[in-house]
Design a protein around this motif. Structure first.
Motif, PDB file in Angstrom:
ATOM      1  N   ALA A  28       0.830  -1.208   0.000  1.00 20.86           N
ATOM      2  CA  ALA A  28       0.000   0.000   0.000  1.00 20.86           C
ATOM      3  C   ALA A  28       0.864   1.256   0.000  1.00 20.86           C
ATOM      4  N   ALA A  29       1.979   1.220   0.753  1.00 20.04           N
ATOM      5  CA  ALA A  29       2.874   2.380   0.799  1.00 20.04           C
ATOM      6  C   ALA A  29       3.529   2.621  -0.557  1.00 20.04           C
ATOM      7  N   VAL A  30       3.942   1.543  -1.227  1.00 21.07           N
ATOM      8  CA  VAL A  30       4.540   1.674  -2.566  1.00 21.07           C
ATOM      9  C   VAL A  30       3.554   2.372  -3.502  1.00 21.07           C
ATOM     10  N   ARG A  31       2.331   1.878  -3.508  1.00 22.69           N
ATOM     11  CA  ARG A  31       1.309   2.481  -4.389  1.00 22.69           C
ATOM     12  C   ARG A  31       1.027   3.923  -3.988  1.00 22.69           C
ATOM     13  N   GLY A  32       1.036   4.172  -2.683  1.00 22.36           N
ATOM     14  CA  GLY A  32       0.787   5.525  -2.199  1.00 22.36           C
ATOM     15  C   GLY A  32       1.832   6.522  -2.670  1.00 22.36           C
ATOM     16  N   TYR A  33       3.068   6.052  -2.819  1.00 21.62           N
ATOM     17  CA  TYR A  33       4.147   6.921  -3.310  1.00 21.62           C
ATOM     18  C   TYR A  33       4.214   6.956  -4.836  1.00 21.62           C
ATOM     19  N   GLY A  34       3.308   6.219  -5.505  1.00 18.36           N
ATOM     20  CA  GLY A  34       3.265   6.258  -6.966  1.00 18.36           C
ATOM     21  C   GLY A  34       4.006   5.132  -7.653  1.00 18.36           C
ATOM     22  N   GLY A  35       4.528   4.162  -6.885  1.00 18.12           N
ATOM     23  CA  GLY A  35       5.229   3.024  -7.479  1.00 18.12           C
ATOM     24  C   GLY A  35       4.266   2.061  -8.161  1.00 18.12           C
ATOM     25  N   ILE A  36       4.739   1.408  -9.212  1.00 17.90           N
ATOM     26  CA  ILE A  36       3.934   0.423  -9.957  1.00 17.90           C
ATOM     27  C   ILE A  36       4.466  -0.968  -9.603  1.00 17.90           C
ATOM     28  N   ILE A  37       3.601  -1.821  -9.062  1.00 17.92           N
ATOM     29  CA  ILE A  37       4.018  -3.130  -8.556  1.00 17.92           C
ATOM     30  C   ILE A  37       3.728  -4.242  -9.563  1.00 17.92           C
ATOM     31  N   THR A  38       4.715  -5.123  -9.773  1.00 19.73           N
ATOM     32  CA  THR A  38       4.512  -6.397 -10.451  1.00 19.73           C
ATOM     33  C   THR A  38       4.858  -7.476  -9.436  1.00 19.73           C
ATOM     34  N   GLU A  39       3.954  -8.405  -9.208  1.00 20.93           N
ATOM     35  CA  GLU A  39       4.193  -9.422  -8.174  1.00 20.93           C
ATOM     36  C   GLU A  39       4.935 -10.634  -8.720  1.00 20.93           C
ATOM     37  N   CYS A  40       5.681 -11.302  -7.805  1.00 19.84           N
ATOM     38  CA  CYS A  40       6.423 -12.513  -8.147  1.00 19.84           C
ATOM     39  C   CYS A  40       6.229 -13.530  -7.030  1.00 19.84           C
ATOM     40  N   GLU A  41       6.741 -14.729  -7.218  1.00 18.23           N
ATOM     41  CA  GLU A  41       6.717 -15.731  -6.157  1.00 18.23           C
ATOM     42  C   GLU A  41       7.767 -15.366  -5.101  1.00 18.23           C
ATOM     43  N   PRO A  42       7.589 -15.848  -3.858  1.00 19.44           N
ATOM     44  CA  PRO A  42       8.524 -15.464  -2.781  1.00 19.44           C
ATOM     45  C   PRO A  42       9.824 -16.250  -2.791  1.00 19.44           C
ATOM     46  N   SER A  43      10.589 -16.109  -3.866  1.00 18.81           N
ATOM     47  CA  SER A  43      11.921 -16.725  -3.936  1.00 18.81           C
ATOM     48  C   SER A  43      12.841 -15.791  -4.699  1.00 18.81           C
ATOM     49  N   THR A  44      14.129 -15.892  -4.431  1.00 18.27           N
ATOM     50  CA  THR A  44      15.099 -15.044  -5.130  1.00 18.27           C
ATOM     51  C   THR A  44      15.064 -15.315  -6.625  1.00 18.27           C
ATOM     52  N   THR A  45      14.922 -16.580  -7.004  1.00 11.61           N
ATOM     53  CA  THR A  45      14.891 -16.951  -8.423  1.00 11.61           C
ATOM     54  C   THR A  45      13.733 -16.274  -9.146  1.00 11.61           C
ATOM     55  N   SER A  46      12.526 -16.391  -8.598  1.00  7.70           N
ATOM     56  CA  SER A  46      11.347 -15.780  -9.229  1.00  7.70           C
ATOM     57  C   SER A  46      11.484 -14.269  -9.280  1.00  7.70           C
ATOM     58  N   ARG A  47      11.971 -13.699  -8.186  1.00  6.74           N
ATOM     59  CA  ARG A  47      12.135 -12.246  -8.103  1.00  6.74           C
ATOM     60  C   ARG A  47      13.024 -11.741  -9.234  1.00  6.74           C
ATOM     61  N   GLU A  48      14.150 -12.405  -9.453  1.00  4.57           N
ATOM     62  CA  GLU A  48      15.112 -11.932 -10.453  1.00  4.57           C
ATOM     63  C   GLU A  48      14.621 -12.184 -11.874  1.00  4.57           C
ATOM     64  N   GLU A  49      13.879 -13.293 -12.082  1.00  4.27           N
ATOM     65  CA  GLU A  49      13.334 -13.584 -13.418  1.00  4.27           C
ATOM     66  C   GLU A  49      12.258 -12.566 -13.812  1.00  4.27           C
ATOM     67  N   VAL A  50      11.328 -12.311 -12.910  1.00  2.00           N
ATOM     68  CA  VAL A  50      10.256 -11.357 -13.200  1.00  2.00           C
ATOM     69  C   VAL A  50      10.833  -9.953 -13.372  1.00  2.00           C
TER      70      VAL A  50
END
Length: 323
Positions: A116-138
């Protein structure tokens, strides 16, 4: 892994430049003391309260240094990153202040308060799975699409230099300590602490604190090389990421010891701080105090700095209510 000679390692001059650059966009956060915790530990504790920082976390220091250090041409393309929360919202805050786009990749399990804070500051979120591998791929897909400047949450010289401003303030505010304790996940704060203190107060012992259930930095420290866990499970959501080459450089050269705490010890320390000091801190920030309470003999009789790294917690899901 890159050899350290191939990478730019920030210097103390970078910290000084960062402090001047980010001054209009950050708070000089207070240092608080507690007679209760002093009596409980036998040490004299000084809490550097980055939970009162802009965007609620120390990470706004490094994020602001990166964003406001960009040329006009590079800034026009915006910035992007991956983060479990505090770096994402800090980069969104800094990008908003400069008026540029910010794209962030966050685990779908990240706290709703941070999203919510990210969106409040104007950031655009793309979600990933909770792993380093998924985070870096996305993230690779998002960066390819947006072309934004990648501001790594911690393995970035601009970010490390920005985090180093926290210890510089602390030393000015306290006149010095024997030991400094900070949490360790990817190692951005601890690296900034090492960078500053090794230059202005090399006699200070630097201790890193980590959850037992995400203890890859502890195991790396003992083994003498990086050991990376892909998806550790801990209540300290900000400390789930592994060390990288630049942060390992600082940890391996300047950290005296890494101590760990159990999930219950982290929760107890968090609750006790809320009760006794009346300050809001998130689980990741309670890890240093948890390790001090667990290892009182190591700190007894010493002046000890404790970096309280952030206060972005979901008030509807306080951990002691979930037990």
């Amino acid at each position: 892994m890159k050899d350290v000679s191939e990478m730019y390692i920030p210097t103390y001059d970078d910290v000084l430049e960062a402090h001047e650059r980010i001054a209009p966009y950050i708070h000089r956060t207070p240092v608080l003391t507690s007679s209760y915790f002093n009596e409980l530990t036998g040490a004299e504790l000084f809490f550097k309260c980055e939970n009162f920082q802009k965007a609620g976390a120390f990470k706004v220091r490094g994020a602001s240094n990166a964003v406001f250090g960009l040329s006009e041409e590079d800034a026009a393309k915006g910035v992007c990153t991956h983060s479990s929360g505090n770096h994402a919202l800090s980069l969104s805050y800094a990008a908003g202040r400069r008026g540029i786009p910010c794209n962030v990749v966050m685990p779908r399990t990240a706290p709703e308060a941070k999203k919510a804070a990210v969106r409040g500051y104007g950031g655009i979120i793309t979600e990933c799975e909770p792993s380093t591998t998924s985070r870096e791929e996305v993230f690779a897909e998002v960066q390819a699409k947006t072309g934004g400047d990648f501001v790594h949450p911690y393995n970035d010289p601009r970010v490390i230099a920005g985090q180093g401003t926290c210890s510089r303030e602390f030393m000015e505010q306290t006149g010095g300590v024997d030991m400094m304790v900070a949490p360790i996940g990817g190692g951005g704060m601890i690296s900034g602490t090492c960078l500053t203190l090794s230059n202005i107060a090399p006699e200070v012992q630097i201790i890193a604190s980590e959850p037992e259930q995400a203890d890859d930095a502890y195991r790396s420290f003992k083994a003498g090389h990086i050991i990376a866990d892909d998806a550790p499970e801990t209540i300290a959501d900000g400390l789930k990421v592994p060390l990288k080459e630049r942060t390992w450089h600082f940890v391996s050269n300047y950290v005296s010891d890494i101590l760990t705490a159990s999930e219950q010890e982290i929760i107890d320390a968090m609750k006790l701080t809320w009760q006794r000091m009346k300050i809001v801190m998130e689980p990741s920030c309670a890890v240093p105090l948890a390790t001090i309470l667990k290892n009182k003999e190591k700190f007894a009789g010493k002046r000890v700095g404790v970096i309280v790294t952030g206060g972005n917690v979901d008030l509807d899901k306080l951990p002691w209510m979930l037990n």
